[in-house]
Structures are given as structure tokens and as C-alpha cells.
Design a protein around this motif. Structure first.
Motif, PDB file in Angstrom:
ATOM      1  N   GLY A   1     -39.175  42.943   6.004  1.00  0.00           N
ATOM      2  CA  GLY A   1     -38.508  42.889   7.312  1.00  0.00           C
ATOM      3  C   GLY A   1     -37.324  41.942   7.298  1.00  0.00           C
ATOM      4  N   MET A   2     -37.481  40.797   6.641  1.00  0.00           N
ATOM      5  CA  MET A   2     -36.360  39.856   6.517  1.00  0.00           C
ATOM      6  C   MET A   2     -35.207  40.496   5.744  1.00  0.00           C
ATOM      7  SD  MET A   2     -38.060  36.140   5.774  1.00  0.00           S
ATOM      8  CE  MET A   2     -38.963  35.255   7.021  1.00  0.00           C
ATOM      9  N   VAL A   3     -35.555  41.227   4.690  1.00  0.00           N
ATOM     10  CA  VAL A   3     -34.522  41.901   3.895  1.00  0.00           C
ATOM     11  C   VAL A   3     -33.792  42.925   4.765  1.00  0.00           C
ATOM     12  CG1 VAL A   3     -34.111  43.455   1.944  1.00  0.00           C
ATOM     13  CG2 VAL A   3     -35.679  41.510   1.689  1.00  0.00           C
ATOM     14  N   LYS A   4     -34.530  43.719   5.507  1.00  0.00           N
ATOM     15  CA  LYS A   4     -33.930  44.753   6.359  1.00  0.00           C
ATOM     16  C   LYS A   4     -33.069  44.153   7.464  1.00  0.00           C
ATOM     17  CE  LYS A   4     -37.692  47.958   5.497  1.00  0.00           C
ATOM     18  NZ  LYS A   4     -38.973  48.455   5.989  1.00  0.00           N
ATOM     19  N   ASN A   5     -33.442  42.974   7.961  1.00  0.00           N
ATOM     20  CA  ASN A   5     -32.718  42.348   9.065  1.00  0.00           C
ATOM     21  C   ASN A   5     -31.389  41.731   8.659  1.00  0.00           C
ATOM     22  OD1 ASN A   5     -34.666  42.992  10.939  1.00  0.00           O
ATOM     23  ND2 ASN A   5     -35.629  40.966  10.924  1.00  0.00           N
ATOM     24  N   ASN A   6     -31.167  41.494   7.369  1.00  0.00           N
ATOM     25  CA  ASN A   6     -29.947  40.818   6.948  1.00  0.00           C
ATOM     26  C   ASN A   6     -29.098  41.756   6.084  1.00  0.00           C
ATOM     27  OD1 ASN A   6     -28.406  39.079   4.802  1.00  0.00           O
ATOM     28  ND2 ASN A   6     -28.700  37.802   6.613  1.00  0.00           N
ATOM     29  N   PRO A   7     -27.849  42.031   6.488  1.00  0.00           N
ATOM     30  CA  PRO A   7     -27.006  42.968   5.740  1.00  0.00           C
ATOM     31  C   PRO A   7     -26.775  42.552   4.285  1.00  0.00           C
ATOM     32  CG  PRO A   7     -25.953  42.351   7.817  1.00  0.00           C
ATOM     33  CD  PRO A   7     -27.200  41.527   7.683  1.00  0.00           C
ATOM     34  N   THR A   8     -26.630  41.270   4.024  1.00  0.00           N
ATOM     35  CA  THR A   8     -26.391  40.803   2.658  1.00  0.00           C
ATOM     36  C   THR A   8     -27.620  41.024   1.789  1.00  0.00           C
ATOM     37  OG1 THR A   8     -24.831  39.150   3.477  1.00  0.00           O
ATOM     38  CG2 THR A   8     -25.696  38.827   1.251  1.00  0.00           C
ATOM     39  N   LEU A   9     -28.792  40.675   2.309  1.00  0.00           N
ATOM     40  CA  LEU A   9     -30.023  40.906   1.551  1.00  0.00           C
ATOM     41  C   LEU A   9     -30.248  42.399   1.361  1.00  0.00           C
ATOM     42  CD1 LEU A   9     -32.496  38.286   3.106  1.00  0.00           C
ATOM     43  CD2 LEU A   9     -31.240  38.127   0.941  1.00  0.00           C
ATOM     44  N   ARG A  10     -30.040  43.165   2.411  1.00  0.00           N
ATOM     45  CA  ARG A  10     -30.246  44.616   2.352  1.00  0.00           C
ATOM     46  C   ARG A  10     -29.352  45.258   1.295  1.00  0.00           C
ATOM     47  NH1 ARG A  10     -29.757  45.409   7.654  1.00  0.00           N
ATOM     48  NH2 ARG A  10     -27.609  46.090   7.506  1.00  0.00           N
ATOM     49  N   LYS A  11     -28.125  44.744   1.169  1.00  0.00           N
ATOM     50  CA  LYS A  11     -27.165  45.284   0.200  1.00  0.00           C
ATOM     51  C   LYS A  11     -27.553  44.936  -1.240  1.00  0.00           C
ATOM     52  CE  LYS A  11     -22.369  44.625  -1.162  1.00  0.00           C
ATOM     53  NZ  LYS A  11     -21.177  43.815  -0.921  1.00  0.00           N
ATOM     54  N   ASN A  12     -28.151  43.774  -1.443  1.00  0.00           N
ATOM     55  CA  ASN A  12     -28.417  43.273  -2.795  1.00  0.00           C
ATOM     56  C   ASN A  12     -29.847  43.450  -3.292  1.00  0.00           C
ATOM     57  OD1 ASN A  12     -25.837  41.910  -3.743  1.00  0.00           O
ATOM     58  ND2 ASN A  12     -26.057  41.143  -1.654  1.00  0.00           N
ATOM     59  N   LEU A  13     -30.757  43.775  -2.395  1.00  0.00           N
ATOM     60  CA  LEU A  13     -32.152  43.927  -2.775  1.00  0.00           C
ATOM     61  C   LEU A  13     -32.611  45.354  -2.508  1.00  0.00           C
ATOM     62  CD1 LEU A  13     -33.582  40.616  -1.266  1.00  0.00           C
ATOM     63  CD2 LEU A  13     -33.023  41.064  -3.661  1.00  0.00           C
ATOM     64  N   LEU A  14     -33.362  45.879  -3.436  1.00  0.00           N
ATOM     65  CA  LEU A  14     -33.935  47.209  -3.295  1.00  0.00           C
ATOM     66  C   LEU A  14     -35.386  47.058  -2.885  1.00  0.00           C
ATOM     67  CD1 LEU A  14     -33.835  50.292  -3.636  1.00  0.00           C
ATOM     68  CD2 LEU A  14     -34.390  49.941  -6.067  1.00  0.00           C
ATOM     69  N   THR A  15     -35.695  47.509  -1.665  1.00  0.00           N
ATOM     70  CA  THR A  15     -37.059  47.410  -1.162  1.00  0.00           C
ATOM     71  C   THR A  15     -37.780  48.721  -1.421  1.00  0.00           C
ATOM     72  OG1 THR A  15     -36.335  45.898   0.571  1.00  0.00           O
ATOM     73  CG2 THR A  15     -38.470  46.934   0.873  1.00  0.00           C
ATOM     74  N   LEU A  16     -38.831  48.634  -2.198  1.00  0.00           N
ATOM     75  CA  LEU A  16     -39.659  49.795  -2.508  1.00  0.00           C
ATOM     76  C   LEU A  16     -40.969  49.682  -1.729  1.00  0.00           C
ATOM     77  CD1 LEU A  16     -38.917  49.736  -6.329  1.00  0.00           C
ATOM     78  CD2 LEU A  16     -37.880  51.231  -4.613  1.00  0.00           C
ATOM     79  N   ARG A  17     -41.897  50.573  -1.976  1.00  0.00           N
ATOM     80  CA  ARG A  17     -43.145  50.590  -1.223  1.00  0.00           C
ATOM     81  C   ARG A  17     -43.945  49.299  -1.354  1.00  0.00           C
ATOM     82  NH1 ARG A  17     -48.389  54.279  -1.691  1.00  0.00           N
ATOM     83  NH2 ARG A  17     -48.713  52.846  -3.371  1.00  0.00           N
ATOM     84  N   SER A  18     -43.980  48.736  -2.558  1.00  0.00           N
ATOM     85  CA  SER A  18     -44.790  47.527  -2.743  1.00  0.00           C
ATOM     86  C   SER A  18     -44.079  46.470  -3.588  1.00  0.00           C
ATOM     87  CB  SER A  18     -46.138  47.871  -3.365  1.00  0.00           C
ATOM     88  OG  SER A  18     -45.933  48.472  -4.632  1.00  0.00           O
ATOM     89  N   SER A  19     -42.766  46.604  -3.722  1.00  0.00           N
ATOM     90  CA  SER A  19     -42.024  45.585  -4.462  1.00  0.00           C
ATOM     91  C   SER A  19     -40.583  45.527  -3.958  1.00  0.00           C
ATOM     92  CB  SER A  19     -42.034  45.876  -5.967  1.00  0.00           C
ATOM     93  OG  SER A  19     -41.305  47.047  -6.255  1.00  0.00           O
ATOM     94  N   ILE A  20     -39.939  44.433  -4.293  1.00  0.00           N
ATOM     95  CA  ILE A  20     -38.524  44.231  -3.963  1.00  0.00           C
ATOM     96  C   ILE A  20     -37.834  43.849  -5.256  1.00  0.00           C
ATOM     97  CG2 ILE A  20     -36.871  42.858  -2.650  1.00  0.00           C
ATOM     98  CD1 ILE A  20     -39.090  42.495  -0.531  1.00  0.00           C
ATOM     99  N   GLU A  21     -36.726  44.502  -5.565  1.00  0.00           N
ATOM    100  CA  GLU A  21     -36.008  44.258  -6.810  1.00  0.00           C
ATOM    101  C   GLU A  21     -34.638  43.654  -6.526  1.00  0.00           C
ATOM    102  OE1 GLU A  21     -35.836  47.950  -8.917  1.00  0.00           O
ATOM    103  OE2 GLU A  21     -38.013  48.080  -9.112  1.00  0.00           O
ATOM    104  N   TYR A  22     -34.262  42.704  -7.383  1.00  0.00           N
ATOM    105  CA  TYR A  22     -32.943  42.083  -7.330  1.00  0.00           C
ATOM    106  C   TYR A  22     -32.248  42.426  -8.643  1.00  0.00           C
ATOM    107  CZ  TYR A  22     -29.399  38.420  -6.580  1.00  0.00           C
ATOM    108  OH  TYR A  22     -28.231  37.722  -6.410  1.00  0.00           O
ATOM    109  N   LYS A  23     -31.450  43.476  -8.609  1.00  0.00           N
ATOM    110  CA  LYS A  23     -30.844  44.021  -9.828  1.00  0.00           C
ATOM    111  C   LYS A  23     -29.898  43.038 -10.516  1.00  0.00           C
ATOM    112  CE  LYS A  23     -32.820  48.025  -9.875  1.00  0.00           C
ATOM    113  NZ  LYS A  23     -33.819  48.317 -10.871  1.00  0.00           N
TER     114      LYS A  23
END
Length: 193
Positions: free
Chosen positions: A125-147
Motif C-alpha cells: 500500500g505504501m508503494v502504491k501510494n507514492n509515485p516514486t516508489l510505484r515507478k521503481n518497485l515492482l509489486t507482485l502477489r507476495s513480493s516486491i522487487e527493486y530492479k
């Protein structure tokens, strides 16, 4: 800010307080992390004094000889409804994005799948709420990736049987008091070398 902890006993020949690093963690959390539930949902997560003190001490104290953090393990116990899961989520995101670890492996462990899901939902939810995090992090079903650093964060439960073989640089144990035993904690601790 007045500190509630007396650090006068810290051996300053071995340790020092890195104000820049401590404040960087606070700025990151207050800039990129948000509340995800209730009337504050979507608003910036502005740290209370005790939370700010916890963050600055956790990240600011360093070993002079190595420059590494003095505190590599912390135990936080506070009454219910004081945002410990939200604070844990913010620390988790900071460790994933702000710590700079290349190939970082990060997990949050909970006693049950449902509790693990609560933690993950707040973090995503924090990732989805912030445009910068949303752009840089890939949220999957049970993990979050920082490429950018080829790092990942995932939540696990003690019901899932542990994560033997991991090489973690960050682990969070949520709601430790309800765990039936220390098995999950022990596996996470030993996976950090």
C-alpha cells in the motif's frame, strides 16, 4: 528532540553517531512512506518523537573501525494500535530502497499467513501510494522487487516452513510474542550470517 535513552555509557572510542545517515532514514520514511488505513490513509507517515528516536538510533550509531551499523538487531515492544506494523513497513521499504545493498534479500516473518499478509498489504500500500516508489518497485502477489539493485522483499510465515538457504541482509519478525516457538526467528537470524 530530547532523547529518552541514556547513551552516555556508549564507548565513543569504538562508536560514533552519524547524524547524516540517521536523518536520511527519517527523511526517506517521511517523504516516501504513507499511512495506508483509516482517516490518515494516503497521508505522509510523519514519525512521532519516539519513532524518530528509534529510527535515528537504529541507523545512526556506527562502529568506528568499520563504518557499519552498531545495532544489527532491535526489539520493539509497544501496546496495540501504536502503528508498529506501519513503522515496520516503513523500515522495510527503507532497507529495500535506501540501504543501497546490491542483490539484497529482505523478508518479514510472521506467525501465520494472515499476519504476514497484513504486513505485506501495508508495505505494498505504501508503494502504491507514492509515485516514486510505484515507478521503481515492482509489486507482485507476495513480493516486491527493486530492479535497480536486483533486490527483493517478501513476507513469509512460520507455517510456510522457513527459508533455509537464504542470504538475508534484512529480516523483520512481526508480532513475535504470538509465535509458538523461536524457529522462524532462528532461521532468519542464521541466514544473516
Amino acid at each position: 528532540m530530547k532523547h529518552t535513552v541514556d547513551f552516555s555509557q556508549i564507548d565513543t572510542t569504538k562508536y560514533f553517531f552519524d547524524t547524516d545517515v540517521a536523518e536520511r532514514a527519517v527523511r526517506f520514511i517521511q517523504t516516501f512512506c504513507t499511512h495506508t488505513k483509516g482517516k490518515l490513509a494516503g497521508s505522509p507517515y510523519l514519525l512521532q518523537d519516539w519513532e524518530r528516536e528509534f529510527i535515528t538510533n537504529l541507523f545512526g550509531w556506527k562502529v568506528k573501525a568499520t563504518g557499519l551499523r552498531k545495532y544489527t538487531e532491535a526489539f520493539l515492544q509497544i501496546p496495540r494500535k501504536n502503528s508498529k506494523t506501519t513503522l515496520s513497513a516503513a523500515i522495510s521499504i527503507y532497507m529495500l530502497v535506501g540501504d543501497g545493498e546490491q542483490g539484497g534479500e529482505l523478508v518479514a516473518g510472521a506467525s501465520t499467513r494472515d499476519q504476514a499478509r497484513i504486513s505485506f498489504d501495508i508495505i505494498s500500500g505504501m508503494v502504491k501510494n507514492n509515485p516514486t516508489l510505484r515507478k521503481n518497485l515492482l509489486t507482485l502477489r507476495s513480493s516486491i522487487e527493486y530492479k535497480k539493485t536486483d533486490s527483493f522483499f517478501k513476507v513469509i510465515s512460520s507455517e510456510a516452513g522457513g527459508i533455509h538457504g537464504a542470504n538475508l541482509n534484512f529480516a523483520l519478525v512481526d508480532e513475535y510474542h504470538v509465535h509458538k516457538n523461536s524457529d522462524l526467528y532462528d532461521v532468519l537470524k542464521t541466514s544473516m550470517g
